[in-house]
Design an enzyme around this catalytic site. Structure first.
Site, PDB file in Angstrom:
ATOM      1  N   SER A  15       0.823  -1.195   0.000  1.00  0.00           N
ATOM      2  CA  SER A  15       0.000   0.000   0.000  1.00  0.00           C
ATOM      3  C   SER A  15       0.868   1.260   0.000  1.00  0.00           C
ATOM      4  CB  SER A  15      -0.951  -0.066   1.200  1.00  0.00           C
ATOM      5  OG  SER A  15      -1.956   0.906   1.120  1.00  0.00           O
ATOM      6  N   HIS A  27      -2.656  -1.014  -4.379  1.00  0.00           N
ATOM      7  CA  HIS A  27      -4.120  -1.024  -4.463  1.00  0.00           C
ATOM      8  C   HIS A  27      -4.633   0.403  -4.296  1.00  0.00           C
ATOM      9  CE1 HIS A  27      -4.483  -1.899   0.172  1.00  0.00           C
ATOM     10  NE2 HIS A  27      -3.877  -0.769  -0.081  1.00  0.00           N
TER      11      HIS A  27
END
Length: 193
Positions: free
Chosen positions: A99, A124
């Protein structure tokens, strides 16, 4: 429960000197992110980078990352600092860079972005955790902010990796895990150590 931090004993011209391991690593221009990207961890990392730049702006900083990710805002603050300082920041993924931490990994100086062989990288889209509550107008404000953040991250990943924006947009729709080799092929890192 407090974290146990090992002490290092060194011999100097004045005798023995002891310090915690992280202070010793900082002397070697090593900064570490272990755990979540938070306001607290970002403040410590930014302060260390600014200190190392003021000590010697011509030497690289080695930024070791082992993090599942965390706050996008705090991750962007670290990335902006990496871009602001004159020192090259070499990034090294150890374990995981997920992330927001994958953004930091990719934001290292070109040619100086590394991962250990068994590192995992995750990209993501941003999300809101903790359950969103409030009036419809407030939820719309948060939704609009999240959409703008998503667009900014997509553009940033595209710039850092060289991947087309359309590919980044598609890949970031869901969790997209990569091995170190896949991260290298994707352009998130330059070399596997």
């Amino acid at each position: 429960m407090s974290q146990l931090v090992p002490m290092v004993i060194e011999q100097t011209s004045r005798g023995e000197r002891s310090c915690d391991i992280f202070s010793r690593l900082l002397n070697d221009r090593v900064v570490m992110l272990n755990g979540m990207v938070t306001n607290e961890s970002a403040s410590l990392i930014i302060a260390q980078m600014l200190f190392l730049e003021s000590a010697d702006c011509d030497k690289d900083i080695h930024f070791y990352i082992n993090s599942p990710g965390g706050s996008v805002t705090d991750g962007l603050a670290i990335m902006d600092t990496m871009n602001y300082i004159k020192c090259d920041v070499s990034t090294i993924s150890i374990g995981q860079s997920g992330s927001a931490a994958s953004l930091l990994l990719a934001a290292g100086a070109k040619g100086k972005r590394f991962a250990l062989a068994n590192s995992e990288v995750l990209i993501h889209q941003p999300s809101i955790s903790g359950g969103l509550q409030g009036q419809t107008t407030d939820i719309k404000i948060h939704s609009d902010w999240l959409t703008k953040t998503k667009e900014k991250l997509n553009e940033t990943y595209s710039r850092l990796t060289g991947q087309p924006l359309e590919k980044i947009q598609k890949d970031m729709e869901r969790d997209y895990y990569m091995t170190a080799g896949q991260a290298q092929d994707y352009g998130l890192i330059d070399k596997i150590l």
